[in-house]
Design an enzyme around this catalytic site. Structure first.
Site, PDB file in Angstrom:
ATOM      1  N   SER A 276       0.827  -1.210   0.000  1.00 33.60           N
ATOM      2  CA  SER A 276       0.000   0.000   0.000  1.00 33.60           C
ATOM      3  C   SER A 276       0.863   1.262   0.000  1.00 33.60           C
ATOM      4  O   SER A 276       2.005   1.265   0.469  1.00 33.60           O
ATOM      5  CB  SER A 276      -0.906   0.021   1.232  1.00 33.60           C
ATOM      6  OG  SER A 276      -1.732  -1.109   1.266  1.00 33.60           O
TER       7      SER A 276
HETATM    8  N1  SAM Z   1      -1.025  -4.777   4.211  1.00 38.34           N
HETATM    9  C1  SAM Z   1      -0.287  -4.966   3.005  1.00 38.34           C
HETATM   10  C2  SAM Z   1       1.052  -4.295   2.988  1.00 38.34           C
HETATM   11  O1  SAM Z   1       1.375  -3.542   3.900  1.00 38.34           O
HETATM   12  O2  SAM Z   1       1.778  -4.569   2.036  1.00 38.34           O
HETATM   13  C3  SAM Z   1      -1.066  -4.586   1.771  1.00 38.34           C
HETATM   14  C4  SAM Z   1      -1.608  -5.774   1.191  1.00 38.34           C
HETATM   15  S1  SAM Z   1      -2.259  -5.862  -0.413  1.00 38.34           S
HETATM   16  C5  SAM Z   1      -2.972  -4.314  -0.742  1.00 38.34           C
HETATM   17  C6  SAM Z   1      -3.658  -6.907   0.003  1.00 38.34           C
HETATM   18  C7  SAM Z   1      -3.287  -8.318   0.420  1.00 38.34           C
HETATM   19  O3  SAM Z   1      -4.487  -8.976   0.849  1.00 38.34           O
HETATM   20  C8  SAM Z   1      -2.723  -9.179  -0.713  1.00 38.34           C
HETATM   21  O4  SAM Z   1      -1.483  -9.689  -0.343  1.00 38.34           O
HETATM   22  C9  SAM Z   1      -3.749 -10.278  -0.882  1.00 38.34           C
HETATM   23  O5  SAM Z   1      -3.195 -11.529  -1.247  1.00 38.34           O
HETATM   24  C10 SAM Z   1      -4.368 -10.342   0.504  1.00 38.34           C
HETATM   25  N2  SAM Z   1      -5.692 -10.957   0.570  1.00 38.34           N
HETATM   26  C11 SAM Z   1      -6.736 -10.844  -0.284  1.00 38.34           C
HETATM   27  N3  SAM Z   1      -7.773 -11.574   0.151  1.00 38.34           N
HETATM   28  C12 SAM Z   1      -7.386 -12.148   1.327  1.00 38.34           C
HETATM   29  C13 SAM Z   1      -8.022 -13.013   2.259  1.00 38.34           C
HETATM   30  N4  SAM Z   1      -9.278 -13.445   2.108  1.00 38.34           N
HETATM   31  N5  SAM Z   1      -7.327 -13.398   3.345  1.00 38.34           N
HETATM   32  C14 SAM Z   1      -6.049 -12.988   3.547  1.00 38.34           C
HETATM   33  N6  SAM Z   1      -5.388 -12.174   2.682  1.00 38.34           N
HETATM   34  C15 SAM Z   1      -6.057 -11.752   1.590  1.00 38.34           C
END
Ligand code: SAM
Length: 218
Positions: free
Chosen positions: A65
């Site tokens: 992000s």
């Molecule tokens: N918090 C993160 C960072 O600081 O880099 C940003 C993460 S990215 C915008 C969103 C993440 O959510 C991705 O890695 C994706 O694989 C994960 N994601 C999506 N659906 C999910 C779920 N149901 N459970 C866990 N992770 C999930």
């Protein structure tokens, strides 16, 4: 957390100044962003862009992000020392590291095994304390509930009912809710066992929350 605090310090100070100009006020959040080295969470070919206030691509088609988004969500989450936090979407691990350095007891869940394993290695090398899980976070983490705070860092179609039920009374959820293309950052405050206040804030764009209480994987 073990790092050389002088490495990229000038870049971090400039980033924090720009976050202040964009309206972030919480000094605890700003000080923590100044301490945590974002370059260790971005891909090798993106390191020189680590302190530009942008989201960046990471492996598996996901993203780290934008620092402004991390600061905005962390400010809204309003944590305290020892606060028990569930993060859905570990991704690069950057948001999780910020919460850990802020003194939270953090539980973070990621659905993609490659990212989960990569973050485990980074956290072990830099001695960042967090409980990391692999799985579908849209259902929360019932075996470790209740939580003081829940932060969802992927776009949800609705507020998952499992997350609401895993929140302590007085607890807060910060979650981007909307379509796959645009979401409204939403703050949920549990005021009693069956009462919730829902406050809608600004618009953002996240990768989708894929799972039983999120979007389907299409
Ligand atoms: N918090 C993160 C960072 O600081 O880099 C940003 C993460 S990215 C915008 C969103 C993440 O959510 C991705 O890695 C994706 O694989 C994960 N994601 C999506 N659906 C999910 C779920 N149901 N459970 C866990 N992770 C999930």
């Amino acid at each position: 957390m073990v790092i050389n605090p002088k490495y990229f310090l000038e870049e971090r100070i400039k980033l924090v100044e720009s976050l202040r100009r964009k309206g972030i006020k919480d000094e605890r959040v700003l000080t923590t962003i100044e301490k945590v080295p974002r370059e260790i969470f971005v891909s090798d070919d993106q390191k020189e862009k680590a302190y530009i206030d942008n989201a960046l691509p990471i492996e598996c088609g996901q993203s780290i992000s934008q620092p402004y988004t991390v600061a905005y969500m962390t400010e809204l989450l309003d944590t305290f020392e020892g606060c028990k936090v569930l993060e859905i979407g570990t991704g690069s691990g950057y948001q999780c590291a910020i919460l850990s350095v802020l003194g939270c007891e953090i539980y973070s869940i990621e659905r993609i095994e490659f990212l989960h394993n990569k973050v485990k290695k980074i956290f072990a090398s830099f001695n960042i304390k967090a409980n990391l899980f692999l799985g579908d976070g849209s259902k929360g983490l019932p075996e470790f509930a209740p939580f003081d705070r829940i932060i969802v860092t992927a776009a949800a179609p609705d507020i998952p009912s499992s997350l609401i039920s895993q929140l302590k009374i007085g607890g807060k959820i910060v979650i981007p809710v909307g379509s796959r293309n645009e979401q409204i950052m939403t703050l949920v405050i549990r005021s009693s066992s069956n009462k919730y206040e829902i406050i809608r804030k600004d618009s953002f764009r996240f990768v989708p929350l894929i799972g039983e209480e999120g979007w389907s994987n299409e």
